[in-house]
Every structure is written in C-alpha cells, then in structure tokens.
Design a protein around this motif. Sequence first.
Motif, PDB file in Angstrom:
ATOM      1  N   ASP A  12       8.232   1.797   1.032  1.00 50.34           N
ATOM      2  CA  ASP A  12       8.862   1.776   2.358  1.00 50.34           C
ATOM      3  C   ASP A  12       8.439   0.511   3.091  1.00 50.34           C
ATOM      4  OD1 ASP A  12       8.925   2.578   5.438  1.00 50.34           O
ATOM      5  OD2 ASP A  12      10.239   3.975   4.375  1.00 50.34           O
ATOM      6  N   ILE A  13       9.327  -0.024   3.885  1.00 53.83           N
ATOM      7  CA  ILE A  13       9.058  -1.258   4.617  1.00 53.83           C
ATOM      8  C   ILE A  13       8.011  -1.059   5.704  1.00 53.83           C
ATOM      9  CG2 ILE A  13      10.880  -0.900   6.335  1.00 53.83           C
ATOM     10  CD1 ILE A  13      11.472  -3.912   6.142  1.00 53.83           C
ATOM     11  N   GLY A  14       7.822   0.195   6.152  1.00 50.76           N
ATOM     12  CA  GLY A  14       6.915   0.451   7.258  1.00 50.76           C
ATOM     13  C   GLY A  14       7.611   0.242   8.594  1.00 50.76           C
ATOM     14  N   LYS A  15       6.831   0.197   9.680  1.00 52.68           N
ATOM     15  CA  LYS A  15       7.411   0.113  11.017  1.00 52.68           C
ATOM     16  C   LYS A  15       7.270  -1.247  11.683  1.00 52.68           C
ATOM     17  CE  LYS A  15       6.814   5.029  12.151  1.00 52.68           C
ATOM     18  NZ  LYS A  15       6.219   5.988  13.119  1.00 52.68           N
ATOM     19  N   VAL A  16       6.602  -2.182  11.015  1.00 51.14           N
ATOM     20  CA  VAL A  16       6.302  -3.467  11.658  1.00 51.14           C
ATOM     21  C   VAL A  16       6.898  -4.651  10.904  1.00 51.14           C
ATOM     22  CG1 VAL A  16       4.444  -5.035  12.364  1.00 51.14           C
ATOM     23  CG2 VAL A  16       4.193  -2.562  12.706  1.00 51.14           C
ATOM     24  N   ARG A  17       6.789  -4.662   9.600  1.00 48.62           N
ATOM     25  CA  ARG A  17       7.237  -5.797   8.799  1.00 48.62           C
ATOM     26  C   ARG A  17       8.756  -5.944   8.817  1.00 48.62           C
ATOM     27  NH1 ARG A  17       2.467  -8.510   8.225  1.00 48.62           N
ATOM     28  NH2 ARG A  17       0.895  -7.251   7.154  1.00 48.62           N
ATOM     29  N   LYS A  18       9.212  -7.181   8.654  1.00 45.85           N
ATOM     30  CA  LYS A  18      10.649  -7.455   8.626  1.00 45.85           C
ATOM     31  C   LYS A  18      11.234  -7.353   7.228  1.00 45.85           C
ATOM     32  CE  LYS A  18      10.567 -10.460  12.701  1.00 45.85           C
ATOM     33  NZ  LYS A  18      10.858 -11.818  13.241  1.00 45.85           N
ATOM     34  N   ALA A  19      10.374  -7.351   6.222  1.00 40.37           N
ATOM     35  CA  ALA A  19      10.833  -7.237   4.832  1.00 40.37           C
ATOM     36  C   ALA A  19       9.788  -6.478   4.035  1.00 40.37           C
ATOM     37  CB  ALA A  19      11.053  -8.628   4.231  1.00 40.37           C
ATOM     38  N   ASN A  20      10.230  -5.870   2.942  1.00 44.06           N
ATOM     39  CA  ASN A  20       9.304  -5.174   2.049  1.00 44.06           C
ATOM     40  C   ASN A  20       8.883  -6.133   0.937  1.00 44.06           C
ATOM     41  OD1 ASN A  20       7.830  -3.425   0.458  1.00 44.06           O
ATOM     42  ND2 ASN A  20       9.356  -1.795   0.492  1.00 44.06           N
ATOM     43  N   GLU A  21       7.617  -6.524   0.954  1.00 40.66           N
ATOM     44  CA  GLU A  21       7.106  -7.468  -0.034  1.00 40.66           C
ATOM     45  C   GLU A  21       6.336  -6.772  -1.147  1.00 40.66           C
ATOM     46  OE1 GLU A  21       5.024 -10.440   2.384  1.00 40.66           O
ATOM     47  OE2 GLU A  21       6.883 -11.605   2.405  1.00 40.66           O
ATOM     48  N   CYS A 213       4.005  12.542  -2.859  1.00 49.10           N
ATOM     49  CA  CYS A 213       4.322  11.142  -2.570  1.00 49.10           C
ATOM     50  C   CYS A 213       4.939  11.016  -1.178  1.00 49.10           C
ATOM     51  CB  CYS A 213       5.307  10.598  -3.613  1.00 49.10           C
ATOM     52  SG  CYS A 213       4.550   9.672  -4.950  1.00 49.10           S
ATOM     53  N   SER A 214       5.902  11.874  -0.883  1.00 53.97           N
ATOM     54  CA  SER A 214       6.581  11.827   0.408  1.00 53.97           C
ATOM     55  C   SER A 214       5.624  12.118   1.563  1.00 53.97           C
ATOM     56  CB  SER A 214       7.728  12.839   0.430  1.00 53.97           C
ATOM     57  OG  SER A 214       8.733  12.498  -0.498  1.00 53.97           O
ATOM     58  N   ILE A 215       4.756  13.099   1.372  1.00 54.03           N
ATOM     59  CA  ILE A 215       3.803  13.446   2.424  1.00 54.03           C
ATOM     60  C   ILE A 215       2.844  12.289   2.697  1.00 54.03           C
ATOM     61  CG2 ILE A 215       1.887  14.971   3.042  1.00 54.03           C
ATOM     62  CD1 ILE A 215       3.359  17.158   1.388  1.00 54.03           C
ATOM     63  N   LEU A 216       2.327  11.675   1.643  1.00 60.13           N
ATOM     64  CA  LEU A 216       1.411  10.545   1.817  1.00 60.13           C
ATOM     65  C   LEU A 216       2.105   9.374   2.511  1.00 60.13           C
ATOM     66  CD1 LEU A 216      -0.416  10.662  -1.633  1.00 60.13           C
ATOM     67  CD2 LEU A 216      -1.476  11.048   0.606  1.00 60.13           C
ATOM     68  N   LEU A 217       3.332   9.087   2.101  1.00 59.25           N
ATOM     69  CA  LEU A 217       4.090   8.009   2.730  1.00 59.25           C
ATOM     70  C   LEU A 217       4.290   8.291   4.212  1.00 59.25           C
ATOM     71  CD1 LEU A 217       5.834   5.427   2.572  1.00 59.25           C
ATOM     72  CD2 LEU A 217       7.752   6.891   1.939  1.00 59.25           C
ATOM     73  N   ASN A 218       4.677   9.508   4.549  1.00 52.77           N
ATOM     74  CA  ASN A 218       4.911   9.852   5.947  1.00 52.77           C
ATOM     75  C   ASN A 218       3.629   9.819   6.771  1.00 52.77           C
ATOM     76  OD1 ASN A 218       7.727  10.218   5.893  1.00 52.77           O
ATOM     77  ND2 ASN A 218       7.497  12.251   4.982  1.00 52.77           N
ATOM     78  N   LYS A 219       2.493  10.142   6.151  1.00 57.10           N
ATOM     79  CA  LYS A 219       1.219  10.043   6.861  1.00 57.10           C
ATOM     80  C   LYS A 219       0.927   8.585   7.237  1.00 57.10           C
ATOM     81  CE  LYS A 219      -1.402  14.143   5.545  1.00 57.10           C
ATOM     82  NZ  LYS A 219      -1.686  14.486   6.966  1.00 57.10           N
ATOM     83  N   ALA A 220       1.227   7.660   6.311  1.00 56.84           N
ATOM     84  CA  ALA A 220       1.020   6.235   6.605  1.00 56.84           C
ATOM     85  C   ALA A 220       1.956   5.780   7.723  1.00 56.84           C
ATOM     86  CB  ALA A 220       1.237   5.404   5.353  1.00 56.84           C
ATOM     87  N   LEU A 221       3.186   6.266   7.714  1.00 54.13           N
ATOM     88  CA  LEU A 221       4.134   5.922   8.774  1.00 54.13           C
ATOM     89  C   LEU A 221       3.686   6.503  10.109  1.00 54.13           C
ATOM     90  CD1 LEU A 221       7.499   6.455   6.854  1.00 54.13           C
ATOM     91  CD2 LEU A 221       6.545   4.257   7.603  1.00 54.13           C
ATOM     92  N   ASP A 222       3.241   7.742  10.095  1.00 51.53           N
ATOM     93  CA  ASP A 222       2.779   8.393  11.324  1.00 51.53           C
ATOM     94  C   ASP A 222       1.539   7.704  11.904  1.00 51.53           C
ATOM     95  OD1 ASP A 222       4.818  10.227  11.079  1.00 51.53           O
ATOM     96  OD2 ASP A 222       3.560  11.812  10.221  1.00 51.53           O
ATOM     97  N   ALA A 223       0.746   7.092  11.017  1.00 54.82           N
ATOM     98  CA  ALA A 223      -0.467   6.398  11.470  1.00 54.82           C
ATOM     99  C   ALA A 223      -0.155   5.017  12.043  1.00 54.82           C
ATOM    100  CB  ALA A 223      -1.460   6.265  10.319  1.00 54.82           C
ATOM    101  N   GLY A 224       1.100   4.616  11.989  1.00 55.00           N
ATOM    102  CA  GLY A 224       1.487   3.325  12.558  1.00 55.00           C
ATOM    103  C   GLY A 224       2.410   2.516  11.668  1.00 55.00           C
ATOM    104  N   GLY A 225       2.305   2.721  10.345  1.00 52.50           N
ATOM    105  CA  GLY A 225       3.178   1.991   9.423  1.00 52.50           C
ATOM    106  C   GLY A 225       3.096   0.485   9.616  1.00 52.50           C
ATOM    107  N   GLY A 226       1.882  -0.032   9.784  1.00 49.67           N
ATOM    108  CA  GLY A 226       1.704  -1.445  10.093  1.00 49.67           C
ATOM    109  C   GLY A 226       1.949  -2.395   8.945  1.00 49.67           C
ATOM    110  N   ASP A 227       2.170  -1.869   7.754  1.00 52.74           N
ATOM    111  CA  ASP A 227       2.400  -2.722   6.587  1.00 52.74           C
ATOM    112  C   ASP A 227       3.400  -2.014   5.680  1.00 52.74           C
ATOM    113  OD1 ASP A 227       2.209  -4.767   4.762  1.00 52.74           O
ATOM    114  OD2 ASP A 227       0.042  -4.579   4.438  1.00 52.74           O
ATOM    115  N   ASN A 228       3.900  -2.743   4.681  1.00 56.59           N
ATOM    116  CA  ASN A 228       4.714  -2.092   3.650  1.00 56.59           C
ATOM    117  C   ASN A 228       3.861  -1.050   2.946  1.00 56.59           C
ATOM    118  OD1 ASN A 228       5.809  -5.404   2.713  1.00 56.59           O
ATOM    119  ND2 ASN A 228       6.670  -4.114   4.306  1.00 56.59           N
TER     120      ASN A 228
END
Length: 241
Positions: A12-21, A213-228
């Motif tokens: 996932d691209i996350g909530k801050v980055r403009k592209a997924n690297e 996998c989905s739960i872990l990804l969503n936890k990272a997004l909920d924590a801010g999603g500052g990176d891909n």
Amino acid sequence: MFVMIESAALSDIGKVRKANEDFFSENQEMGLWIVADGVGGNGHGDVASQVVVQTVERRVRQGRSVQEAIMDAHDTLHKVAEADPDYSGMATTVVVCRLQDNIYEISWVGDSRAYLWNGSVLYRLTKDHNYAQQMVEDNELQPEEAFRHPMRHLLMHAVGSGEPELLRIDTISGSLEANDTLLLCTDGLCGEVSDGEMKAVLQDADKSIKEKCSILLNKALDAGGGDNITLTLLKFLVNRS
C-alpha cells in the motif's frame, strides 16, 4: 509427509507518500519470497526496488545463491546508473526468504525485516542496517528506544549504494515446524506497528493468513501510514498422513 506453504502479500502507498516505491514477489514454485523498499531520498526508488526483486528472482532461477543474486542486483543498479545519470544514486533495501522443504534461509540488506512466529514467541530474525541499530549495538541506545528514534531512517547499507566490497549482506537460516509463520516486511509496517502488536495479530488462530495481512496493513495505516507498507506472510503446513 506432504509439505505445503500458505502465503499472502499486500502493498500500500500509505497516507503520506506520493508513490509506492516498495516491490515484492511471491514465488511458491521456487520457494522464494522477496520484499524491497526503494530509498526515496536517492530518487527512483520504485525503479530500484523493482529491478532488484526481478534480478534476484532471475538469478536464483539460474542457479545463483541468494547472496550472489543480491550482489548481481547491486551491480545491475550501478550499470543502470552509469548508462543514464538520471538514475544515479538509486538504491533499495531487500529481504529475501528461500525455503527448501522445512529449511529457511533469509538474507537482507537495509532495514526491511523478517520475523518468525512459532505459535508462542515472535522472533525478529534480522537486524536493521541503520544507525539506530548500530547505536543499540554500541550500548548508546536501548532496543525499545530504537523503534521511534530519528536515526532509524539513516541506512548504513542498501543495494545500489556504495562499492560492492562495502555492501553488507547478512544471512540467517533455520528450520520450520508445522504452523510456523514467517513475516517479511518493509519499515512502513515495522516502523508503525510494534512487535507486540504484530504478535497479537499473528496469534489469532481464527484468522487466515490473508486476513492477518490485511489487519497488519490496516494497523500501519491507522498508526499514520507515514511510509509505503509492504508485507508477506508464509505459513508452513505439514500433512503427516
């Protein structure tokens, strides 16, 4: 004995980055899983991560060891940059899992990680190649402080960065028991979700690998999603009948 691997991966691209690297590969036929995180500060991180993942997979298919394949990928990035100065300085982290029967071998460069969940304990198999980890090893920083320390973003090693003789490729190997689970991830996950939070998700026996996998990804997004955010889970299954 019949061995089977159940795996799932998400990016996932996350909530801050403009592209997924980030870039990843799941190849159950080869027993090969790869996760890479392009170094955005050097430019063209998306190209670097894709080139490295594809090069490692191709070289392993041709019979190279994982370590040789990573070194070949390092050389490939240098050659791309030499041919086109626009790509100068591009680099990426990488973590690779090679699985043969119940024996795993994990090699990595940078701060993308591998964990082993054995049903009761979550082991971090890799050590970050960054300055925060170096401070921990030098007893200048407590391990729990490294989780949010600003020096965790400063890499000491990355594929494509520096001369070949200076590149550090670390490797660890071990054996899996039935229902053991391996987690590979970029720091977009482990930089936002603590080891304890990961353990809480992985120990839920009612959830599938894909759901975890989905739960872990969503936890990272909920924590801010500052990176891909990229992760792959693989569960070792054995049928002894």
